[in-house]
Design a protein around this motif. Structure first.
Motif, PDB file in Angstrom:
ATOM      1  N   ASP A 269       0.817  -1.224   0.000  1.00 21.40           N
ATOM      2  CA  ASP A 269       0.000   0.000   0.000  1.00 21.40           C
ATOM      3  C   ASP A 269       0.849   1.272   0.000  1.00 21.40           C
ATOM      4  O   ASP A 269       0.456   2.280   0.595  1.00 21.40           O
ATOM      5  CB  ASP A 269      -0.925   0.032   1.237  1.00 21.40           C
ATOM      6  CG  ASP A 269      -2.124  -0.882   1.039  1.00 21.40           C
ATOM      7  OD1 ASP A 269      -2.309  -1.353  -0.100  1.00 21.40           O
ATOM      8  OD2 ASP A 269      -2.851  -1.111   2.002  1.00 21.40           O
TER       9      ASP A 269
ATOM     10  N   ILE B  71       1.418   4.202  -1.326  1.00 25.96           N
ATOM     11  CA  ILE B  71       0.828   5.166  -2.255  1.00 25.96           C
ATOM     12  C   ILE B  71       1.848   6.228  -2.654  1.00 25.96           C
ATOM     13  O   ILE B  71       1.972   6.582  -3.832  1.00 25.96           O
ATOM     14  CB  ILE B  71      -0.401   5.839  -1.598  1.00 25.96           C
ATOM     15  CG1 ILE B  71      -1.503   4.794  -1.443  1.00 25.96           C
ATOM     16  CG2 ILE B  71      -0.884   7.033  -2.396  1.00 25.96           C
ATOM     17  CD1 ILE B  71      -2.729   5.292  -0.722  1.00 25.96           C
ATOM     18  N   GLU B  72       2.582   6.709  -1.650  1.00 24.05           N
ATOM     19  CA  GLU B  72       3.502   7.820  -1.911  1.00 24.05           C
ATOM     20  C   GLU B  72       4.534   7.427  -2.963  1.00 24.05           C
ATOM     21  O   GLU B  72       4.805   8.183  -3.885  1.00 24.05           O
ATOM     22  CB  GLU B  72       4.205   8.277  -0.625  1.00 24.05           C
ATOM     23  CG  GLU B  72       3.334   9.164   0.269  1.00 24.05           C
ATOM     24  CD  GLU B  72       2.194   8.392   0.946  1.00 24.05           C
ATOM     25  OE1 GLU B  72       2.311   7.144   1.057  1.00 24.05           O
ATOM     26  OE2 GLU B  72       1.194   9.030   1.338  1.00 24.05           O
TER      27      GLU B  72
ATOM     28  N   ASP C 228     -10.545   1.361   0.168  1.00 21.03           N
ATOM     29  CA  ASP C 228      -9.840   2.312   1.051  1.00 21.03           C
ATOM     30  C   ASP C 228      -8.613   2.860   0.347  1.00 21.03           C
ATOM     31  O   ASP C 228      -8.307   4.051   0.407  1.00 21.03           O
ATOM     32  CB  ASP C 228      -9.363   1.606   2.332  1.00 21.03           C
ATOM     33  CG  ASP C 228     -10.558   1.209   3.166  1.00 21.03           C
ATOM     34  OD1 ASP C 228     -11.609   1.848   2.993  1.00 21.03           O
ATOM     35  OD2 ASP C 228     -10.426   0.251   3.958  1.00 21.03           O
ATOM     36  N   LEU C 229      -7.923   1.951  -0.340  1.00 15.95           N
ATOM     37  CA  LEU C 229      -6.709   2.355  -1.046  1.00 15.95           C
ATOM     38  C   LEU C 229      -7.031   3.416  -2.104  1.00 15.95           C
ATOM     39  O   LEU C 229      -6.352   4.440  -2.215  1.00 15.95           O
ATOM     40  CB  LEU C 229      -6.067   1.115  -1.680  1.00 15.95           C
ATOM     41  CG  LEU C 229      -4.817   1.326  -2.515  1.00 15.95           C
ATOM     42  CD1 LEU C 229      -3.687   1.891  -1.665  1.00 15.95           C
ATOM     43  CD2 LEU C 229      -4.374   0.010  -3.159  1.00 15.95           C
TER      44      LEU C 229
ATOM     45  N   MET D 228      -9.525   5.486  -2.171  1.00 12.53           N
ATOM     46  CA  MET D 228      -9.917   6.761  -1.561  1.00 12.53           C
ATOM     47  C   MET D 228      -8.691   7.512  -1.048  1.00 12.53           C
ATOM     48  O   MET D 228      -8.600   8.724  -1.176  1.00 12.53           O
ATOM     49  CB  MET D 228     -10.947   6.533  -0.459  1.00 12.53           C
ATOM     50  CG  MET D 228     -12.238   5.990  -1.029  1.00 12.53           C
ATOM     51  SD  MET D 228     -13.730   6.414  -0.139  1.00 12.53           S
ATOM     52  CE  MET D 228     -13.736   5.273   1.164  1.00 12.53           C
ATOM     53  N   ARG D 229      -7.744   6.744  -0.479  1.00  9.30           N
ATOM     54  CA  ARG D 229      -6.528   7.415   0.016  1.00  9.30           C
ATOM     55  C   ARG D 229      -5.687   7.926  -1.146  1.00  9.30           C
ATOM     56  O   ARG D 229      -5.114   9.008  -1.107  1.00  9.30           O
ATOM     57  CB  ARG D 229      -5.721   6.461   0.908  1.00  9.30           C
ATOM     58  CG  ARG D 229      -6.304   6.435   2.337  1.00  9.30           C
ATOM     59  CD  ARG D 229      -5.403   5.685   3.295  1.00  9.30           C
ATOM     60  NE  ARG D 229      -5.411   4.270   2.978  1.00  9.30           N
ATOM     61  CZ  ARG D 229      -4.319   3.510   2.821  1.00  9.30           C
ATOM     62  NH1 ARG D 229      -3.120   4.032   2.948  1.00  9.30           N
ATOM     63  NH2 ARG D 229      -4.428   2.230   2.534  1.00  9.30           N
TER      64      ARG D 229
ATOM     65  N   GLU E 125      -6.804   8.913  -4.029  1.00  5.40           N
ATOM     66  CA  GLU E 125      -7.465  10.129  -4.529  1.00  5.40           C
ATOM     67  C   GLU E 125      -7.094  11.328  -3.649  1.00  5.40           C
ATOM     68  O   GLU E 125      -6.749  12.400  -4.162  1.00  5.40           O
ATOM     69  CB  GLU E 125      -8.984   9.944  -4.529  1.00  5.40           C
ATOM     70  CG  GLU E 125      -9.702  11.219  -4.966  1.00  5.40           C
ATOM     71  CD  GLU E 125     -11.212  11.197  -4.775  1.00  5.40           C
ATOM     72  OE1 GLU E 125     -11.830  10.122  -4.833  1.00  5.40           O
ATOM     73  OE2 GLU E 125     -11.775  12.292  -4.569  1.00  5.40           O
ATOM     74  N   GLU E 126      -7.132  11.099  -2.343  1.00  5.99           N
ATOM     75  CA  GLU E 126      -6.832  12.190  -1.412  1.00  5.99           C
ATOM     76  C   GLU E 126      -5.398  12.703  -1.608  1.00  5.99           C
ATOM     77  O   GLU E 126      -5.163  13.912  -1.677  1.00  5.99           O
ATOM     78  CB  GLU E 126      -6.975  11.643   0.012  1.00  5.99           C
ATOM     79  CG  GLU E 126      -7.546  12.593   1.012  1.00  5.99           C
ATOM     80  CD  GLU E 126      -7.714  11.870   2.341  1.00  5.99           C
ATOM     81  OE1 GLU E 126      -7.016  12.236   3.285  1.00  5.99           O
ATOM     82  OE2 GLU E 126      -8.512  10.904   2.406  1.00  5.99           O
ATOM     83  N   VAL E 127      -4.464  11.749  -1.729  1.00  6.72           N
ATOM     84  CA  VAL E 127      -3.058  12.134  -1.921  1.00  6.72           C
ATOM     85  C   VAL E 127      -2.913  12.922  -3.223  1.00  6.72           C
ATOM     86  O   VAL E 127      -2.300  13.994  -3.268  1.00  6.72           O
ATOM     87  CB  VAL E 127      -2.130  10.885  -1.931  1.00  6.72           C
ATOM     88  CG1 VAL E 127      -0.721  11.248  -2.365  1.00  6.72           C
ATOM     89  CG2 VAL E 127      -2.114  10.231  -0.561  1.00  6.72           C
TER      90      VAL E 127
END
Ligand code: ACO
Length: 402
Positions: A257, A259-260, A312-313, A315-316, A318-320
């Motif tokens: 996970d 994301i960054e 959840d992944l 949504m996170r 998208e937020e990032v």
């Protein structure tokens, strides 16, 4: 715009606009998009209202005929669709010739193209009755073909349509049902899939629709034009993005996970690394369809009693992205494909069937746009110009002298 076109012709100038970012290919009264404001309307009706209150066959009618149907007209339309869901037995046999691991979109496009071989009575693009008949046949048969494409890939027997069922119910039963056991249709899945079809039903001059129009402009019949549209939709920058999004989320998930680190790779523009499901040629704002899908996703998963770490992944992610300058400066927002895959997966569809679902939804738009073009007396064969950049005249060199 129209006048500029004729002036350019008179003066012998040609405009160069790769990807048609700024060139309208047609006028159209079907779909309105304001990309800056994030507005989408079919025949004037906001997409949010249609998604909430209408149904797929009603929207198909609206797109094709221009007005919402009266209850009697909708019943007649639905009835004609119901009467044409069966495929010729020879057509059923056609599916057995495809390899088991064939991509369902490849099967779909071949099968839609093959409709021309079975319905030679519908090949005149200028006969209004034939065009109506072909439109109904396409809408009626595409779910049957799509379900058979799925069955081809998993080796299960093909089911005949059950015309006592609704449009989406019938499709679900033919896809997931087995001849040996009754198939329980979940009304929540039916409602949401119908709504997703509504959201996909038209999107003005996108890649596949422009393809349908371009092929049709040579006066090719509706089946051939639509099969070309299916091929255009196959690509990951267009309809294939829903499959690509889920594969991207799975890869990020497998990678802890992180994301960054994924977003960094996107920003560095590593070859082949894009934030799939983000960005749109026309929307420079949140895609209104994505907003509806996002709202539906957690509800659907809840109703189906499922949870998925990929939601959840997403949504996170998208937020990032939405708080990162790279995406903000370029006005990149989630498009319709960003969340649909999570829903399709929860419904039980394998990843490679996602784009077929997009095609089922987009069909009325392709039909409506093709018909609008054929009924427009100003239509000409689509024939873009080019700017030649190859060698000047040179002369043939004998092979021994090269
Ligand atoms: N991820 C990272 N960067 C992106 C993305 C993305 N998804 N989309 C666009 N960009 C960047 C481009 O690299 C470019 O950056 P630059 O100015 O530094 O060169 C800038 O944003 C503008 O992008 P373009 O490629 O010029 O935009 P275009 O309108 O040609 O492309 C497209 C639109 C194809 C949808 C693009 O955004 C994309 O590839 N998105 C991912 C695939 C996708 O989700 N497709 C579905 C589209 S919606 C649909 O068919 C239902």
């Amino acid at each position: 715009g129209l006048r500029v076109g004729s002036l350019l012709k008179e003066t012998g100038h040609v405009t160069l606009d790769p990807g048609f970012t700024n060139t309208a290919s047609t006028t159209s009264a079907i779909t309105y998009i304001d990309g800056e404001a994030g507005i989408l309307r079919y025949r004037g009706y906001p997409i949010e209202e249609l998604a909430e209150k209408s149904s797929f066959l009603e929207v198909a009618y609206l797109l094709i005929y221009g007005e919402l149907p009266t209850p009697a007209a909708l019943e007649e339309f639905t009835d004609s669709v119901r009467k044409h869901t069966l495929l010729d037995e020879k057509f059923r046999a056609f599916f057995s010739a495809f390899p088991r691991r064939a991509h369902p979109m490849a099967v779909l496009s071949s099968a839609v193209s093959a409709l021309s071989t079975f319905y030679q009575d519908s090949l005149d693009p200028f006969d209004p009755e034939q065009v109506d008949q072909s439109s109904i046949r396409l809408i009626a048969k595409l779910p049957t073909i799509a379900a058979y494409a799925y069955k081809t890939s998993n080796g299960q027997p093909l089911l005949y349509p059950d015309n006592s069922l609704g449009y989406v119910e019938n499709f679900l039963r033919m896809t997931f049902g087995l001849p040996t056991q009754p198939y329980e249709i979940d009304p929540e899945i039916v409602r949401v899939l119908d709504m997703l079809f509504v959201l996909h039903a038209d999107h003005e001059q996108n890649c596949s629709t422009s393809t349908v129009r371009l092929v049709g402009s040579s006066q090719a019949n509706l089946f051939s034009s639509v099969s070309a549209g299916v091929d255009a939709l196959f690509g990951p920058l267009h309809g294939g993005a829903n499959q690509a999004v889920l594969e991207m989320l799975e890869r990020i998930h497998e990678n802890g996970d992180n994301i960054e680190s994924f977003v960094e790779r996107v920003k560095k523009k590593e070859p082949g690394v894009k934030l799939m499901g983000f960005g749109h040629r026309v929307y420079r704002n949140y895609d209104p369809r994505a907003a509806v899908v996002k709202k539906a996703t957690s509800k659907v998963l809840g109703a189906l009693g499922k949870s998925d770490p990929l939601l959840d992944l997403a949504m996170r992610l998208e937020e990032v992205a939405l708080s990162d300058d790279y995406f903000v400066e370029r006005k990149l927002y989630p498009n319709v494909d960003f969340y649909t895959g999570v829903i399709y997966k929860a419904m039980g569809f394998p990843t490679n069937a996602f784009t077929v679902l997009f095609a089922l939804g987009r069909l009325p738009g392709w039909i409506a746009q093709w018909r609008e073009m054929m009924n427009d007396s100003t239509t000409k064969i689509g024939r873009p110009r080019q700017v030649y950049v190859g060698p000047g005249e040179r002369h043939y060199v004998d092979p021994s002298a090269r």
